[in-house]
Design a protein around this motif. Sequence first.
Motif, PDB file in Angstrom:
ATOM      1  N   CYS A 266       0.843  -1.201   0.000  1.00 26.40           N
ATOM      2  CA  CYS A 266       0.000   0.000   0.000  1.00 26.40           C
ATOM      3  C   CYS A 266       0.884   1.260   0.000  1.00 26.40           C
ATOM      4  O   CYS A 266       1.715   1.459   0.896  1.00 26.40           O
ATOM      5  CB  CYS A 266      -0.895  -0.007   1.240  1.00 26.40           C
ATOM      6  N   PRO A 267       0.724   2.140  -0.985  1.00 28.38           N
ATOM      7  CA  PRO A 267       1.568   3.344  -1.048  1.00 28.38           C
ATOM      8  C   PRO A 267       1.431   4.239   0.180  1.00 28.38           C
ATOM      9  O   PRO A 267       2.410   4.852   0.618  1.00 28.38           O
ATOM     10  CB  PRO A 267       1.068   4.070  -2.305  1.00 28.38           C
ATOM     11  N   ARG A 268       0.237   4.336   0.746  1.00 30.53           N
ATOM     12  CA  ARG A 268       0.060   5.156   1.948  1.00 30.53           C
ATOM     13  C   ARG A 268       0.760   4.508   3.150  1.00 30.53           C
ATOM     14  O   ARG A 268       1.381   5.200   3.960  1.00 30.53           O
ATOM     15  CB  ARG A 268      -1.429   5.342   2.251  1.00 30.53           C
ATOM     16  N   ILE A 275      -2.371   2.746   8.049  1.00 30.67           N
ATOM     17  CA  ILE A 275      -3.360   2.071   7.215  1.00 30.67           C
ATOM     18  C   ILE A 275      -2.942   0.612   7.055  1.00 30.67           C
ATOM     19  O   ILE A 275      -1.821   0.320   6.633  1.00 30.67           O
ATOM     20  CB  ILE A 275      -3.526   2.784   5.847  1.00 30.67           C
ATOM     21  N   PRO A 277      -4.948  -2.378   5.503  1.00 33.91           N
ATOM     22  CA  PRO A 277      -6.178  -2.932   4.937  1.00 33.91           C
ATOM     23  C   PRO A 277      -6.410  -4.396   5.306  1.00 33.91           C
ATOM     24  O   PRO A 277      -7.566  -4.830   5.379  1.00 33.91           O
ATOM     25  CB  PRO A 277      -5.996  -2.736   3.422  1.00 33.91           C
ATOM     26  N   CYS A 306      -7.099   5.738   3.462  1.00 33.22           N
ATOM     27  CA  CYS A 306      -6.997   5.104   2.138  1.00 33.22           C
ATOM     28  C   CYS A 306      -7.208   6.163   1.054  1.00 33.22           C
ATOM     29  O   CYS A 306      -8.160   6.940   1.115  1.00 33.22           O
ATOM     30  CB  CYS A 306      -8.047   4.005   2.034  1.00 33.22           C
ATOM     31  N   SER A 307      -6.338   6.172   0.048  1.00 32.14           N
ATOM     32  CA  SER A 307      -6.441   7.139  -1.050  1.00 32.14           C
ATOM     33  C   SER A 307      -7.280   6.602  -2.199  1.00 32.14           C
ATOM     34  O   SER A 307      -7.442   7.278  -3.211  1.00 32.14           O
ATOM     35  CB  SER A 307      -5.045   7.469  -1.581  1.00 32.14           C
ATOM     36  N   SER A 308      -7.756   5.363  -2.069  1.00 36.84           N
ATOM     37  CA  SER A 308      -8.526   4.695  -3.132  1.00 36.84           C
ATOM     38  C   SER A 308      -7.715   4.514  -4.402  1.00 36.84           C
ATOM     39  O   SER A 308      -8.266   4.513  -5.504  1.00 36.84           O
ATOM     40  CB  SER A 308      -9.829   5.457  -3.458  1.00 36.84           C
ATOM     41  N   CYS A 309      -6.396   4.329  -4.248  1.00 38.99           N
ATOM     42  CA  CYS A 309      -5.550   4.152  -5.440  1.00 38.99           C
ATOM     43  C   CYS A 309      -5.837   2.835  -6.150  1.00 38.99           C
ATOM     44  O   CYS A 309      -5.534   2.686  -7.331  1.00 38.99           O
ATOM     45  CB  CYS A 309      -4.075   4.241  -5.075  1.00 38.99           C
ATOM     46  N   GLY A 310      -6.376   1.856  -5.431  1.00 36.32           N
ATOM     47  CA  GLY A 310      -6.804   0.599  -6.059  1.00 36.32           C
ATOM     48  C   GLY A 310      -5.724  -0.456  -6.178  1.00 36.32           C
ATOM     49  O   GLY A 310      -5.988  -1.575  -6.650  1.00 36.32           O
ATOM     50  N   LEU A 311      -4.491  -0.145  -5.740  1.00 35.87           N
ATOM     51  CA  LEU A 311      -3.411  -1.115  -5.929  1.00 35.87           C
ATOM     52  C   LEU A 311      -3.711  -2.440  -5.225  1.00 35.87           C
ATOM     53  O   LEU A 311      -3.438  -3.517  -5.758  1.00 35.87           O
ATOM     54  CB  LEU A 311      -2.101  -0.523  -5.393  1.00 35.87           C
ATOM     55  N   CYS A 312      -4.292  -2.351  -4.034  1.00 37.75           N
ATOM     56  CA  CYS A 312      -4.545  -3.576  -3.273  1.00 37.75           C
ATOM     57  C   CYS A 312      -5.490  -4.521  -4.010  1.00 37.75           C
ATOM     58  O   CYS A 312      -5.239  -5.728  -4.075  1.00 37.75           O
ATOM     59  CB  CYS A 312      -5.092  -3.236  -1.888  1.00 37.75           C
ATOM     60  N   ARG A 324      -9.837  -2.026  -1.290  1.00 38.60           N
ATOM     61  CA  ARG A 324     -10.172  -0.619  -1.541  1.00 38.60           C
ATOM     62  C   ARG A 324     -11.660  -0.369  -1.341  1.00 38.60           C
ATOM     63  O   ARG A 324     -12.049   0.567  -0.650  1.00 38.60           O
ATOM     64  CB  ARG A 324      -9.794  -0.213  -2.967  1.00 38.60           C
ATOM     65  N   ASN A 327     -12.609  -0.523   2.197  1.00 37.04           N
ATOM     66  CA  ASN A 327     -12.195   0.710   2.881  1.00 37.04           C
ATOM     67  C   ASN A 327     -13.169   1.851   2.588  1.00 37.04           C
ATOM     68  O   ASN A 327     -13.542   2.611   3.483  1.00 37.04           O
ATOM     69  CB  ASN A 327     -10.791   1.133   2.438  1.00 37.04           C
TER      70      ASN A 327
HETATM   71  S1  SF4 Z   1      -6.654   1.545  -2.231  1.00 41.22           S
HETATM   72 FE1  SF4 Z   1      -5.543  -0.081  -1.162  1.00 41.22          FE
HETATM   73  S2  SF4 Z   1      -3.394   0.231  -1.737  1.00 41.22           S
HETATM   74 FE2  SF4 Z   1      -4.483   2.146  -2.210  1.00 41.22          FE
HETATM   75  S3  SF4 Z   1      -4.281   3.444  -0.391  1.00 41.22           S
HETATM   76 FE3  SF4 Z   1      -6.193   2.282  -0.161  1.00 41.22          FE
HETATM   77  S4  SF4 Z   1      -5.609   0.454   0.997  1.00 41.22           S
HETATM   78 FE4  SF4 Z   1      -3.732   1.333   0.196  1.00 41.22          FE
END
Ligand code: SF4
Length: 452
Positions: A266-268, A275, A277, A306-312, A324, A327
């Motif tokens: 997770c980038p954050r 954070i 998840p 969570c920034s909702s970047c979606g990587l997870c 995401r 979250n």
């Molecule tokens: S979407 Fe997932 S990877 Fe992105 S900030 Fe939120 S928890 Fe972390």
Amino acid sequence: MNLAEIVKAAGIVGAGGAGFPTYVKLDAKAEYFIVNAAECEPLIETDKYMTRTFADKLVLGIMMISRHLQASKAVIALKGKYKDEIKALEDSIAKNHAQIEIFRMKTFYPAGDEQIIVQQVTGKCVPERGLPLQVGAVVSNVATVIGVYDAVTSGRNVCDKYLSVVGEVQEPVMLKVPIGTSVRECIEAAHPVISDYRIILGGPMMGKVISDAAVIDTLVVNKTLGNIIVLPADHFLIKKSQVGMERLKHQARSACIQCRMCTDLCPRYQTGHRIRPHLVMRNVWREGLIEDTAEFEKNFGDAVNCSSCGLCEMFSCPMGLSPRRVNDYMKGKLRERGINPEKNLTPMARESIELSKVPTDRLIARLNLSKYNGLHAHTCIELKPEEIMIPMSQHIGKPAIPVKQAGDMVEINELVGRADETGLSANIHCGIQGRVMEVTPAGIKVKRSKEA
Ligand code: SF4
Ligand code: SF4
């Protein structure tokens, strides 16, 4: 007028993301002015196109804004592999005797996340739910800076937009269109190769999936739309977006193996924010059983960061689960309960941050988008629609207030919606010459004059 006033009058907002009015950001002094040209999302090439095509405007715009902010460091951050764009910038910087650093980033997702760029350039981490200014930086994107240059040098307001159309089209295209142009018209200009398509507005990771054909017909280009992806109805990304929350919660309960890959990548989390998840996923099944506020915050409070970047959910999770969206769901539950977890104002990047970067090519393969990767728009097509529908809300905050009535004539660049001064808002201008056909609180329909 000073720079912030010119920017406000021109209706300039962040050209990507949520459309934060730029004049607010410029009401500051900062050590760093950073231009985000990293084009974070796979497949999108709009910023690349604008960087190499308008390198002079970009460089001169950076000089204007840096002066205004009294920034001692002006930086343009983009991926090191963008050779043509770097060459164009180097030439322009030399020609204009500009003091601007080109910061070469690796090709990873989310390289263009504002907080990641700040960490990479300055070494400092933005506080949880905070702004770059808290660590002495102002960040703008490419189109925003070019918009500032145009507003200052030629009085040009924001009334048209560059965007790319990619995916199931004959070949990717770059378009220049008046704001308010129908999204369907943009797609048709790229010649879709399938008839039963769905679309994503924006990028594949954070863009908005539109899977209803009737809704596509109602959409228009606004100040923040930089890309449209055309995809088959059964594409992985379309299908994934259609899974309901109850099913996602059930999947989390039955299939999460607590490997914590979602957290570790997770980038954050890597920038030191609280954070995790995997813990939210572990506990989501008992959400309705927890009545105690402190206990609820302990289990789910991290979700607010969570920034909702979606990587997870698009890359990290080996089980195909959706941390995401869980979250996002939990953010709503925390709001309902009035829980606002304390912010960590001094986060520190973890030692593993450089090792946790996800290469964009691997992400593209995971998203089942490889067949569209590496295709580029070669020319820019300027569309001249007969009719546009200009939305009054294209930015964070209050909608603009229409200042035209049905039957009025309107010129290119003319104000049609005035920023609502009772809150955060932005001016709206017209991109064609014509007659106002309809005015509603939502928008203004303008038909092009025959002679225009
Ligand atoms: S979407 Fe997932 S990877 Fe992105 S900030 Fe939120 S928890 Fe972390
Ligand atoms: S990556 Fe997936 S399986 Fe692993 S802890 Fe996170 S949600 Fe569970």
